[in-house]
Design an enzyme around this catalytic site. Structure first.
Site, PDB file in Angstrom:
ATOM      1  N   CYS A 241      48.607  97.689  76.512  1.00 45.96           N
ATOM      2  CA  CYS A 241      48.004  96.670  75.635  1.00 45.96           C
ATOM      3  C   CYS A 241      47.896  95.323  76.358  1.00 45.96           C
ATOM      4  O   CYS A 241      47.157  94.443  75.919  1.00 45.96           O
ATOM      5  CB  CYS A 241      48.793  96.535  74.344  1.00 45.96           C
ATOM      6  SG  CYS A 241      50.526  96.235  74.608  1.00 45.96           S
TER       7      CYS A 241
ATOM      8  N   HIS B 212      56.369 104.745  77.359  1.00 43.88           N
ATOM      9  CA  HIS B 212      57.096 104.212  76.196  1.00 43.88           C
ATOM     10  C   HIS B 212      58.049 105.236  75.587  1.00 43.88           C
ATOM     11  O   HIS B 212      59.239 104.993  75.453  1.00 43.88           O
ATOM     12  CB  HIS B 212      56.113 103.714  75.139  1.00 43.88           C
ATOM     13  CG  HIS B 212      55.218 102.655  75.673  1.00 43.88           C
ATOM     14  ND1 HIS B 212      55.704 101.519  76.269  1.00 43.88           N
ATOM     15  CD2 HIS B 212      53.869 102.570  75.745  1.00 43.88           C
ATOM     16  CE1 HIS B 212      54.696 100.776  76.670  1.00 43.88           C
ATOM     17  NE2 HIS B 212      53.571 101.388  76.367  1.00 43.88           N
TER      18      HIS B 212
ATOM     19  N   ALA C  90      59.422 116.403  71.085  1.00 47.02           N
ATOM     20  CA  ALA C  90      58.259 115.689  71.635  1.00 47.02           C
ATOM     21  C   ALA C  90      58.139 114.342  70.946  1.00 47.02           C
ATOM     22  O   ALA C  90      58.514 114.193  69.775  1.00 47.02           O
ATOM     23  CB  ALA C  90      56.987 116.495  71.409  1.00 47.02           C
TER      24      ALA C  90
END
Ligand SMILES: Cc1cc2nc3c(=O)[nH]c(=O)nc-3n(C[C@H](O)[C@H](O)[C@H](O)COP(=O)(O)OP(=O)(O)OC[C@H]3O[C@@H](n4cnc5c(N)ncnc54)[C@H](O)[C@@H]3O)c2cc1C
Length: 371
Positions: free
Chosen positions: A42, A10, A277
């Site tokens: 998910c 993602h 990050a």
């Protein structure tokens, strides 16, 4: 400016896509060890109970789509080392075995997390499965087609969702949780009891305060699960005991929190100004306490990656922090949570109390219980 993105689920997918949309001429190189990008974990529970027919529908991007946007995409490539001082990465092409070095001006770490693998005897038994990525999800699905008795180790969100899905498909499901409650990162004891009752009402065996100590393979292929409260039999066990950040590439080179996640400023910039990050590899600001916390959620990963895509060109968009809001639908009942549980608030030293509202909501159209 050359930007390297390591990891493309993602956070990596969103960071690369946003950069290329806003800066079509940017030089973006992506390294990902798998051959699939953007897998929605998910969706695994939905696939297990048949609501999602094809696991392949759980992707919203692909290596080719990012190539079309202008990225240099290296899937099946494992980054072995980062040299922050030299601004280099050492990479292995997992197909040819070739190892080479690449350079960057800015590095985006989106290496995410892995399922915690508890150091238990028998954890490497082929009937003990882990679950986060596409390949692991497929292995669980295949096992569920073959076997009837399934044990879930760990009763967080993932474990609880798997238990529900597998009971819907007629499996005999046992859950093992070392604590006295389930979903302990998200709900307090009272909501946990309600959720445990719901699981038990649907014939799921929930073993609370059962710490798994070992897995032993039996001659007939089944598995014995040893716990502090005795032995149990199953065909297959799914270990779902939390996540650890994948940050070894930067160990000793940037500031890292004691459990291993990357510490950043509000622009998601690490202590090395050329390394940003986003996602499960990083700490987030947890608004209810104002402190950094590890809350590995796709929602955080996506928001942070959006910001990083701008901030690598100059720190402009700060991260607002998170309340770690999440929701779970369990046997038709929605369970949503945000912020601190009562127990966490009290442990944090806040003078907190609990109020329960149990009644109707929205012109009597639904029943709600708020804690
Ligand atoms: C069963 C399950 C259900 C979930 N449900 C929800 C939900 O409902 N809502 C929600 O918000 N979150 C949910 N999550 C959490 C969510 O999946 C994670 O927060 C999300 O995947 C984090 O994305 P990421 O990009 O940061 O990291 P990851 O998804 O961990 O991806 C990191 C990527 O980096 C790659 N990588 C790592 N190291 C290297 C290297 N050295 N070289 C090359 N590539 C590397 C990995 O192969 C991986 O593809 C769920 C997770 C699971 C397991």
């Amino acid at each position: 400016m050359k930007i390297i993105v390591i990891g493309c689920t993602h956070a990596g997918t969103i960071a690369a896509t946003e950069i290329l949309k806003n800066h079509p001429d940017a030089d973006v190189t992506i390294y990902e060890r798998h051959n699939n990008f953007s897998f929605l974990s998910c969706g695994i529970a939905l696939y297990l109970d048949g609501q999602v027919k094809r696991l392949e529908d759980m992707f919203y991007s692909s290596p080719d789509e990012l190539r079309e946007l202008g990225a240099t995409v290296h899937d099946n490539h494992d980054v072995l080392k980062v040299n922050a001082k030299e601004h280099t990465v050492q990479v292995a092409d997992m197909k040819s075995g070739e190892v080479f070095t690449d350079t960057y001006d800015k590095l985006i770490m989106t290496t995410g997390s892995s399922v915690v693998v508890p150091p238990l005897f028998g954890i490497d038994n082929s009937r003990v499965l882990l679950c986060k990525n596409y390949q692991q999800a497929q292995a669980i699905y295949n096992a569920a087609q073959k076997y009837h008795h399934i044990a879930i180790i760990g009763a967080g969100y993932s474990g609880t969702e798997f238990a529900e899905s597998l009971s819907k498909t007629g499996h005999d499901v046992q859950m093992f949780q070392s604590r006295g409650q389930i979903l302990n990162n998200y709900v307090g004891k009272r909501m946990s009891s309600w959720a445990v009752d719901l699981l038990r009402d649907h014939d799921i065996t929930v073993h609370l305060e059962h710490r798994v100590t070992a897995f032993t393979g039996n001659d007939d292929g089944t598995l014995t699960i040893e716990t502090n409260q005795g032995d149990f039999q199953t065909d297959v066990a799914i270990v779902s005991t939390g996540f650890v950040p994948n940050t070894s590439l930067l160990r000793g080179q940037v500031d890292i929190e004691k459990h291993g996640s990357l510490l950043t400023n509000k622009y998601m910039q690490t202590s090395d100004p050329d390394i940003y990050a986003a996602g499960d590899c990083a700490m987030v600001r947890f608004n209810p306490t104002g402190e950094a916390a590890y809350t590995p959620l796709a929602t955080n990963a996506i928001r942070q990656a959006m910001l990083v895509a701008h901030n690598v060109f100059g720190n402009t968009y700060p991260y607002m922090g998170t309340q770690a809001t999440s929701a779970l639908k369990l046997f038709g009942t929605a369970l949503a949570t945000t912020g601190l549980t009562l127990e966490h608030a009290q442990a944090y030293g806040l003078n907190a109390q609990e109020v329960v509202y149990d009644g109707t909501w929205h012109r009597n159209t639904c029943h709600i219980r708020i804690h």
